[in-house]
Design an enzyme around this catalytic site. Sequence first.
Site, PDB file in Angstrom:
ATOM      1  N   CYS A 189      49.821  27.811  14.717  1.00 26.07           N
ATOM      2  CA  CYS A 189      50.479  29.030  14.917  1.00 26.07           C
ATOM      3  C   CYS A 189      51.442  29.061  13.880  1.00 26.07           C
ATOM      4  CB  CYS A 189      52.371  28.485  16.203  1.00 26.07           C
ATOM      5  SG  CYS A 189      53.354  29.850  15.337  1.00 26.07           S
TER       6      CYS A 189
ATOM      7  N   CYS B 262      59.129  26.474  12.173  1.00 27.36           N
ATOM      8  CA  CYS B 262      60.015  26.773  13.329  1.00 27.36           C
ATOM      9  C   CYS B 262      59.720  24.741  13.291  1.00 27.36           C
ATOM     10  CB  CYS B 262      60.079  27.279  14.714  1.00 27.36           C
ATOM     11  SG  CYS B 262      59.437  28.535  14.405  1.00 27.36           S
TER      12      CYS B 262
ATOM     13  N   CYS C 272      58.928  22.931  16.426  1.00 31.98           N
ATOM     14  CA  CYS C 272      57.962  23.116  17.133  1.00 31.98           C
ATOM     15  C   CYS C 272      56.806  22.417  17.204  1.00 31.98           C
ATOM     16  CB  CYS C 272      57.754  24.540  17.174  1.00 31.98           C
ATOM     17  SG  CYS C 272      56.963  25.320  18.635  1.00 31.98           S
TER      18      CYS C 272
ATOM     19  N   CYS D 253      56.255  33.489  33.832  1.00 33.78           N
ATOM     20  CA  CYS D 253      56.645  33.090  32.450  1.00 33.78           C
ATOM     21  C   CYS D 253      55.238  33.196  31.276  1.00 33.78           C
ATOM     22  CB  CYS D 253      58.030  33.210  31.351  1.00 33.78           C
ATOM     23  SG  CYS D 253      58.691  33.132  32.045  1.00 33.78           S
TER      24      CYS D 253
ATOM     25  N   CYS E   4      57.066  38.366  32.602  1.00 34.95           N
ATOM     26  CA  CYS E   4      57.582  37.230  31.282  1.00 34.95           C
ATOM     27  C   CYS E   4      56.974  36.633  30.539  1.00 34.95           C
ATOM     28  CB  CYS E   4      59.167  36.525  31.406  1.00 34.95           C
ATOM     29  SG  CYS E   4      59.991  36.318  29.925  1.00 34.95           S
TER      30      CYS E   4
ATOM     31  N   CYS F   8      64.808  38.522  27.724  1.00 30.90           N
ATOM     32  CA  CYS F   8      65.705  36.853  27.522  1.00 30.90           C
ATOM     33  C   CYS F   8      65.688  36.294  25.767  1.00 30.90           C
ATOM     34  CB  CYS F   8      64.278  36.671  28.395  1.00 30.90           C
ATOM     35  SG  CYS F   8      64.541  34.774  28.019  1.00 30.90           S
TER      36      CYS F   8
ATOM     37  N   ARG G  70      69.697  29.684  32.034  1.00 32.04           N
ATOM     38  CA  ARG G  70      68.870  29.351  32.015  1.00 32.04           C
ATOM     39  C   ARG G  70      69.286  28.240  31.714  1.00 32.04           C
ATOM     40  NH1 ARG G  70      64.461  32.237  31.071  1.00 32.04           N
ATOM     41  NH2 ARG G  70      64.686  33.109  33.036  1.00 32.04           N
TER      42      ARG G  70
HETATM   43  N1  SAM Z   1      55.645  31.995  19.585  1.00 32.48           N
HETATM   44  C1  SAM Z   1      56.302  32.955  19.649  1.00 32.48           C
HETATM   45  C2  SAM Z   1      58.009  32.596  19.518  1.00 32.48           C
HETATM   46  O1  SAM Z   1      58.826  31.982  18.690  1.00 32.48           O
HETATM   47  O2  SAM Z   1      58.698  33.562  19.974  1.00 32.48           O
HETATM   48  C3  SAM Z   1      56.367  32.670  21.766  1.00 32.48           C
HETATM   49  C4  SAM Z   1      56.569  30.925  21.581  1.00 32.48           C
HETATM   50  S1  SAM Z   1      58.299  29.957  21.509  1.00 32.48           S
HETATM   51  C5  SAM Z   1      56.986  28.038  21.638  1.00 32.48           C
HETATM   52  C6  SAM Z   1      59.480  30.349  22.232  1.00 32.48           C
HETATM   53  C7  SAM Z   1      60.728  29.404  23.026  1.00 32.48           C
HETATM   54  O3  SAM Z   1      60.509  27.509  22.503  1.00 32.48           O
HETATM   55  C8  SAM Z   1      61.185  29.230  20.962  1.00 32.48           C
HETATM   56  O4  SAM Z   1      62.040  29.858  20.574  1.00 32.48           O
HETATM   57  C9  SAM Z   1      62.360  28.199  20.934  1.00 32.48           C
HETATM   58  O5  SAM Z   1      63.697  28.480  20.831  1.00 32.48           O
HETATM   59  C10 SAM Z   1      61.245  27.654  21.924  1.00 32.48           C
HETATM   60  N2  SAM Z   1      61.210  26.218  22.165  1.00 32.48           N
HETATM   61  C11 SAM Z   1      60.074  25.454  21.064  1.00 32.48           C
HETATM   62  N3  SAM Z   1      59.421  24.534  20.659  1.00 32.48           N
HETATM   63  C12 SAM Z   1      61.214  24.108  21.319  1.00 32.48           C
HETATM   64  C13 SAM Z   1      61.088  22.332  21.295  1.00 32.48           C
HETATM   65  N4  SAM Z   1      60.299  21.444  20.895  1.00 32.48           N
HETATM   66  N5  SAM Z   1      62.267  21.943  22.220  1.00 32.48           N
HETATM   67  C14 SAM Z   1      63.798  23.491  22.816  1.00 32.48           C
HETATM   68  N6  SAM Z   1      62.912  24.285  22.684  1.00 32.48           N
HETATM   69  C15 SAM Z   1      61.182  24.793  22.077  1.00 32.48           C
HETATM   70 FE1  SF4 Z   2      54.941  29.355  16.377  1.00 31.93          FE
HETATM   71 FE2  SF4 Z   2      56.244  27.598  17.612  1.00 31.93          FE
HETATM   72 FE3  SF4 Z   2      57.518  29.058  15.896  1.00 31.93          FE
HETATM   73 FE4  SF4 Z   2      57.131  30.477  18.171  1.00 31.93          FE
HETATM   74  S1  SF4 Z   2      58.128  28.677  18.195  1.00 31.93           S
HETATM   75  S2  SF4 Z   2      56.745  30.621  16.084  1.00 31.93           S
HETATM   76  S3  SF4 Z   2      54.783  29.623  18.554  1.00 31.93           S
HETATM   77  S4  SF4 Z   2      55.758  27.713  15.866  1.00 31.93           S
END
Ligand code: SAM
Ligand code: SF4
Length: 322
Positions: A62, A66, A69, A106, A137, A197, A269
């Site tokens: 990606c 973030c 992530c 989801c 979802c 959500c 949740r």
């Molecule tokens: N890429 C899309 C986005 O960011 O909207 C969808 C997938 S992203 C993985 C969905 C959510 O997963 C993120 O907004 C975050 O809140 C959660 N998430 C991702 N990595 C995480 C982690 N290591 N611990 C807890 N929540 C996490």
């Molecule tokens: Fe990409 Fe992870 Fe951020 Fe979603 S949360 S936009 S998968 S880096």
Amino acid sequence: MTQLAESNQQMMRHDWSDQEIEALFTQPFSDLIFAAQNVHRQHFDPNEVQVSTLLSIKTGKCSEDCAYCPQSVRYDTPVEDESLLELTAVVDAARQAKQNGASRFCMGAAWRRPKDKDLDKVIDMVIAVKEEGLESCLTLGMLTEAQTQRLKQAGLDYYNHNLDSSPEYYNEIITTRTYDDRLETLAHVRNAGINVCCGGILGMGESRKDRVGLMRELANQSPHPESVPVNMLVRVEGTPLEAAEDFEPIEFVRSIAVARILMPKSHVRLSAGREEMSDEMQALCFLAGANSIFYGEKLLTTPNPGPNHDKVLFDNLGIKSV
Ligand code: SAM
Ligand code: SF4
Ligand code: DTB
């Protein structure tokens, strides 16, 4: 005024101030849990927990940064990249989820935003999941208004798009998209008539003030998000937050209780992070008003307690999955 009348009066507000939310957080624990239980029991069967299953339909690489992530291309993490799954693999996973008792399926993709040609394939997935008798979802990143309308036409039930943190702390965590970008996608989803959500992550080094700010932003949306995932950070090797401090469990339970009080009719949740929580802590979260979980051995890329563990937990607590 009795306590019950008082909490009734506080229902469905969208004008919470930081001071009021802070005051909820700082109550003695027993008072906070009692207030949350009162609100919870006015709107839900306290012994029922909604169960969703997650599937990563496109994993890793990606472009976003973030800090939490493991799927960001910028960090060297143990995630194995995978391009968009075939429809048959999604249908197999949905059938399995249904057999395990999930009511919602989801699908998450590691995208900043979906391309239209990818959305065509995802729409076929939504239709197939619904044909299996499951609610659908998606979480795909940012959406345009036109894309959101197409998802609505396909029958999508929920779209997950998190605020993740308070606006004040947000820039410490993500620089490649703004808080307003997130609010814009959420507005498209709401306007299209898809259930929202929307939640956040705790344990990213934020202060209590930031948790108050996150709750304020969630609760002051009108209407409230139908589903509010409260994630505890899963610390993944290679991400900037890999060495974040342990998050204080009672503060997590308090946050769940505050979410319940602020958003009385929403499903709160107990989302990522359960693998690191004791059963006792999870029980406290249910007592504080959490009434939804992710079921299944994996979240998107990280482990989750398996269905066997959760079955024993639910049996011990007398909880019925719905
Ligand atoms: N890429 C899309 C986005 O960011 O909207 C969808 C997938 S992203 C993985 C969905 C959510 O997963 C993120 O907004 C975050 O809140 C959660 N998430 C991702 N990595 C995480 C982690 N290591 N611990 C807890 N929540 C996490
Ligand atoms: Fe990409 Fe992870 Fe951020 Fe979603 S949360 S936009 S998968 S880096
Ligand atoms: C949400 O708020 N939590 C889920 C879901 N929405 C998509 C994702 C949690 C991901 C945890 C890290 C991982 O497994 O990659």
